[in-house]
Write a protein that holds these residues in place. Structure first.
Motif, short mmCIF file in Angstrom:
data_model
loop_
_atom_site.label_atom_id
_atom_site.label_comp_id
_atom_site.label_asym_id
_atom_site.label_seq_id
_atom_site.Cartn_x
_atom_site.Cartn_y
_atom_site.Cartn_z
N ALA A 44 0.85 -1.19 0.00
CA ALA A 44 0.00 0.00 0.00
C ALA A 44 0.88 1.24 0.00
CB ALA A 44 -0.93 -0.01 1.20
N LEU A 45 0.88 1.99 -1.10
CA LEU A 45 1.71 3.17 -1.23
C LEU A 45 1.03 4.38 -0.59
CD1 LEU A 45 2.85 1.19 -3.36
CD2 LEU A 45 3.40 3.18 -4.76
N LYS A 46 1.84 5.33 -0.09
CA LYS A 46 1.28 6.52 0.52
C LYS A 46 0.58 7.40 -0.51
CE LYS A 46 4.28 6.91 4.55
NZ LYS A 46 5.23 7.77 5.32
N SER A 47 0.84 7.19 -1.78
CA SER A 47 0.18 7.94 -2.83
C SER A 47 -1.27 7.51 -3.03
CB SER A 47 0.94 7.79 -4.15
OG SER A 47 0.99 6.42 -4.54
N GLY A 48 -1.68 6.41 -2.36
CA GLY A 48 -3.05 5.92 -2.49
C GLY A 48 -3.18 4.68 -3.34
N TRP A 49 -2.11 4.27 -4.03
CA TRP A 49 -2.15 3.05 -4.83
C TRP A 49 -1.98 1.84 -3.92
CZ3 TRP A 49 -3.75 2.76 -9.68
CH2 TRP A 49 -3.71 3.90 -10.47
N ASN A 50 -2.68 0.76 -4.28
CA ASN A 50 -2.69 -0.44 -3.47
C ASN A 50 -2.60 -1.65 -4.39
OD1 ASN A 50 -3.74 -2.71 -1.91
ND2 ASN A 50 -4.35 -1.21 -0.39
N PHE A 51 -1.62 -2.53 -4.12
CA PHE A 51 -1.43 -3.73 -4.94
C PHE A 51 -1.50 -4.96 -4.04
CE2 PHE A 51 0.83 -0.17 -6.77
CZ PHE A 51 0.47 -0.20 -8.11
N THR A 52 -2.41 -5.89 -4.38
CA THR A 52 -2.63 -7.08 -3.55
C THR A 52 -2.69 -8.31 -4.43
OG1 THR A 52 -3.98 -5.71 -2.08
CG2 THR A 52 -4.04 -8.08 -1.72
N GLY A 53 -2.04 -9.37 -3.99
CA GLY A 53 -2.08 -10.62 -4.74
C GLY A 53 -2.12 -11.82 -3.82
N GLY A 54 -2.86 -12.87 -4.23
CA GLY A 54 -2.96 -14.09 -3.44
C GLY A 54 -4.39 -14.57 -3.34
N ALA A 55 -4.64 -15.49 -2.41
CA ALA A 55 -5.99 -15.99 -2.18
C ALA A 55 -6.69 -15.04 -1.22
CB ALA A 55 -5.93 -17.40 -1.58
N MET A 56 -7.81 -14.46 -1.66
CA MET A 56 -8.49 -13.44 -0.87
C MET A 56 -9.95 -13.36 -1.27
SD MET A 56 -6.78 -10.15 -2.77
CE MET A 56 -6.47 -10.21 -4.54
N TRP A 57 -10.70 -12.52 -0.55
CA TRP A 57 -12.08 -12.28 -0.92
C TRP A 57 -12.11 -11.59 -2.28
CZ3 TRP A 57 -16.21 -14.10 1.71
CH2 TRP A 57 -16.02 -14.52 3.02
N SER A 58 -13.06 -12.00 -3.10
CA SER A 58 -13.21 -11.39 -4.41
C SER A 58 -13.52 -9.91 -4.29
CB SER A 58 -14.35 -12.09 -5.18
OG SER A 58 -14.68 -11.38 -6.34
N LEU A 59 -13.11 -9.16 -5.30
CA LEU A 59 -13.43 -7.74 -5.34
C LEU A 59 -14.94 -7.52 -5.42
CD1 LEU A 59 -12.21 -4.88 -5.44
CD2 LEU A 59 -12.11 -5.09 -7.93
N ALA A 60 -15.68 -8.54 -5.82
CA ALA A 60 -17.14 -8.43 -5.86
C ALA A 60 -17.75 -8.41 -4.47
CB ALA A 60 -17.74 -9.58 -6.67
N THR A 61 -17.00 -8.83 -3.45
CA THR A 61 -17.51 -8.85 -2.08
C THR A 61 -17.54 -7.43 -1.52
OG1 THR A 61 -16.41 -10.99 -1.83
CG2 THR A 61 -17.23 -9.93 0.17
N GLU A 62 -18.62 -7.11 -0.84
CA GLU A 62 -18.77 -5.76 -0.27
C GLU A 62 -17.76 -5.52 0.84
OE1 GLU A 62 -22.26 -2.96 1.75
OE2 GLU A 62 -22.44 -5.14 1.73
N THR A 63 -17.23 -4.30 0.89
CA THR A 63 -16.31 -3.89 1.95
C THR A 63 -16.94 -2.75 2.75
OG1 THR A 63 -15.19 -2.45 0.36
CG2 THR A 63 -14.22 -4.61 0.75
N THR A 64 -16.31 -2.44 3.89
CA THR A 64 -16.83 -1.36 4.73
C THR A 64 -15.97 -0.13 4.69
OG1 THR A 64 -15.65 -2.27 6.64
CG2 THR A 64 -17.93 -2.96 6.34
N GLN A 65 -14.76 -0.24 4.19
CA GLN A 65 -13.84 0.90 4.13
C GLN A 65 -13.13 0.90 2.78
OE1 GLN A 65 -11.03 1.11 7.33
NE2 GLN A 65 -9.84 2.74 6.39
N GLY A 66 -13.59 1.75 1.90
CA GLY A 66 -13.00 1.81 0.57
C GLY A 66 -13.04 0.45 -0.10
N LEU A 67 -11.87 0.04 -0.65
CA LEU A 67 -11.72 -1.29 -1.24
C LEU A 67 -10.65 -2.07 -0.50
CD1 LEU A 67 -11.83 -0.29 -5.04
CD2 LEU A 67 -13.72 -1.04 -3.58
#
Length: 598
Positions: A262-285
């Motif tokens: 997670a960069l301080k510029s606001g960019w975020n890069f994530t890889g691996g086994a995780m909840w799909s982006l289709a799953t609702e979040t409570t804070q941003g993405l």
């Protein structure tokens, strides 16, 4: 004064000289003019003194005057000396006074400087005392913090990396179903038994600790980014030797395994086994902020849109108000309806490839692509996303006699979804609504009904899917939560001649008859009841109550009730139902007692 005496003396001398000169002139003439007037006999004229006597007298007077003048001069000299001494004394006194004044001024300045120094010193002492008290308070707070971190650490530090087990818990859960499914704490929604099946006549009870979870999060902070690694697992996996006979030996199951930059510029890069982006979040993405239905059932609730799978996600934060992200995620095709034998979609798992021999795996053309935006204007959380899916199989038009003319068939599906979650009544109530509408998106619905069916020639035909979920939560205080959910997953009819999904020609005449079992542990499926599932609907209510929440962790207890309805598409008529439909219902009661690590 000397000048006055000199002037007087000169005046006297001048007068004497004039008188003497006049007398000399008279005597020189030799005559004396006398009046002719007859003498009076009875008057005697006094005799005048001589000039000599007058001069002597004048001399005597002058000597006396000189003496007096000398005396006056002496007095004047003495007085001038006294005056000079007085002037010198006065000058000395004035000098002394000036020196004294200067000394006094210097002393006053010194006193003022001293007073200022004293005031400054008093202020410095007061500041020092205040700072000392603040420093002492800070030191005590730091000592208390260090002691708290030592005695009750929220995380462990290893070479600059913070490691936390937050999210780990141990659960003792039970489930009771009025219609048996042959499953544990996880309910298979499309496995809800039909009303006249063997299972529908029997209830079931199971107790389990398999949903207990272990989690580990490692975080390292750099100058321009934060690095995070997350691991999460439970015991809801089943090995080939797992059973309830005696040891209840179930295996550890992967839930999440991902790494993030997670960069301080606001960019975020994530890889691996995780909840799909289709799953609702409570804070941003943000990964780790997924909002899940507050259920005990590990399958959650019908209508919930989600998946946990491999993905690579890129997201950007715009001012902590608006987010945009995209991900490439692991695909899997779920076929439904009739499946012609002249096509190949995938195969059973290859043990040598470390896949489950009892599961089917599709040959995938490309990853599922998901794009999403999230918005938090200050009241509520809102999301909008889209899914693109790519399907492929190999078709053999001359099967089973020949492979001549075989070709690969592919098609693109997808859908659009969204969610909202808003607080009401001073955040005592939370309302949520979410859903997904599309073609070939069935695997993202909680019931996993199906993505595709087939045409008679073996080509792929996309199924129309719709999932929706409404949630309402009451939070009268921080320890107590009451939740209600209502949702469902729907799949549309797709008639492709003699093939497809939800065929009108499906035989349904046996749906109203309880079949004879095929063996001790082999309940029979009703004969002539071949309709496909149309939808699964679920209404759920339950509560969670924190018996304890503090530095020693959290102890939470909950009870849940769910009512399921599973409806089939109609086919050829059932004697008691001319419309030819069938359904199954179930009542499920679940309990949970969880201890969360602090």
């Amino acid at each position: 004064m000397t000048i006055h005496w000199k002037a007087l003396t000169a005046l006297v001398l001048a007068s004497a000289l004039v008188a003497g000169h006049a007398q000399t002139q008279t005597d020189a003439a030799g005559t004396t003019h006398r009046r002719t007037t007859a003498r009076r006999t009875h008057h005697v004229v006094p005799k005048r003194p001589s000039v000599q006597s007058q001069l002597e007298q004048l001399r005597d007077d002058m000597n006396a005057q000189h003496t007096e003048i000398d005396s006056l001069k002496q007095q004047l000299s003495e007085r001038e000396s006294e005056l000079q001494q007085a002037q010198q004394a006065a000058a000395a006194a004035q000098t002394a006074a000036q020196q004294a004044q200067q000394a006094a001024q210097t002393q006053q300045a010194a006193i003022e400087t001293s007073n200022q120094s004293v005031t400054s010193l008093q202020g410095a002492v007061a500041d020092l005392k205040t700072n000392s008290q603040a420093t002492l308070a800070t030191v005590r707070a730091e000592q208390a913090k260090v002691h708290e971190q030592i005695e009750h650490p929220e995380a462990l530090n290893y070479k600059g990396i913070t490691i936390s087990p937050n999210g780990s818990f141990i659960e003792a859960a039970t489930v009771y179903r009025t219609a048996a499914t042959g499953g544990g704490i996880n309910t298979q929604f499309t496995g809800i038994p039909l009303q006249n099946s063997d299972q529908a006549q029997l209830s079931e009870f199971f107790g389990s600790g398999r949903q207990s979870r272990v989690a580990l999060k490692a975080t390292g902070v750099l100058a321009n980014m934060k690095l995070t690694g997350y691991y999460e697992a439970d015991w809801l996996g089943a090995g080939v030797t797992s059973n309830n006979n005696q040891s209840n030996s179930y295996v550890l199951r992967e839930r999440q395994l991902w790494a993030q930059a997670a960069l301080k510029s606001g960019w975020n890069f994530t890889g691996g086994a995780m909840w799909s982006l289709a799953t609702e979040t409570t804070q941003g993405l943000e990964n780790g902020t997924e909002i899940l239905p507050g259920t005990i059932d590990s399958q959650y609730t019908a209508g919930f849109v989600w998946a946990r799978q491999y993905g690579f996600r890129v997201a950007k934060d715009f001012g902590n108000k608006f987010w945009i992200g995209a991900s490439a995620e692991n695909p899997q095709t779920l076929p439904g309806g009739s499946s012609p034998t002249n096509q190949v979609l995938g195969q059973a798992g290859n043990g040598g490839g470390l896949y489950n021999l009892n599961a089917n795996y599709s040959y995938n053309l490309a990853p599922d692509m998901i794009a999403k935006i999230a918005w938090e204007p200050g009241w509520g959380h809102y999301e909008l996303f889209g899914i693109a899916r790519f399907f492929r199989n190999r078709v053999y038009p001359n099967a089973p006699t020949s492979a001549a003319g075989a070709y690969n068939d592919s098609t693109v599906g997808g859908g659009i979804g969204g969610s909202l979650r808003v607080p009401l009544a001073s955040k005592k109530i939370t309302f949520g609504l979410k859903g997904l509408y599309g073609d070939g998106t069935g695997r993202y619905g909680d019931s996993t009904i199906g993505d595709i069916t087939f045409k008679p020639d073996g080509q792929i035909s996309l199924l129309h899917n719709f999932s929706a979920l409404e949630t309402l939560e009451f939070n009268p205080n921080k320890r107590f939560n009451i939740y209600t959910n209502y949702g469902g997953d729907y799949v549309g009819r797709d008639i492709q001649g003699t093939s497809g999904y939800g065929l009108y020609t499906a035989k349904m005449s046996g749906c109203a008859t309880e079949p004879v079992p095929g063996g001790t542990f082999s309940p029979a499926t009703p004969a002539n009841c071949a309709g496909n599932t149309k939808d699964v609907q679920e209404a759920t209510t339950g509560y969670w109550f924190f018996l304890y929440s503090g530095p020693k962790g959290r102890l939470r207890q909950g009870i849940q009730y769910s009512y399921f309805t599973r409806n089939l598409w109609s086919g050829t008529g059932i004697p008691t139902n001319p419309a030819g439909g069938a359904k199954g219902t179930d009542n499920i009661f679940e309990t949970s007692l969880r201890y969360y690590l602090p």
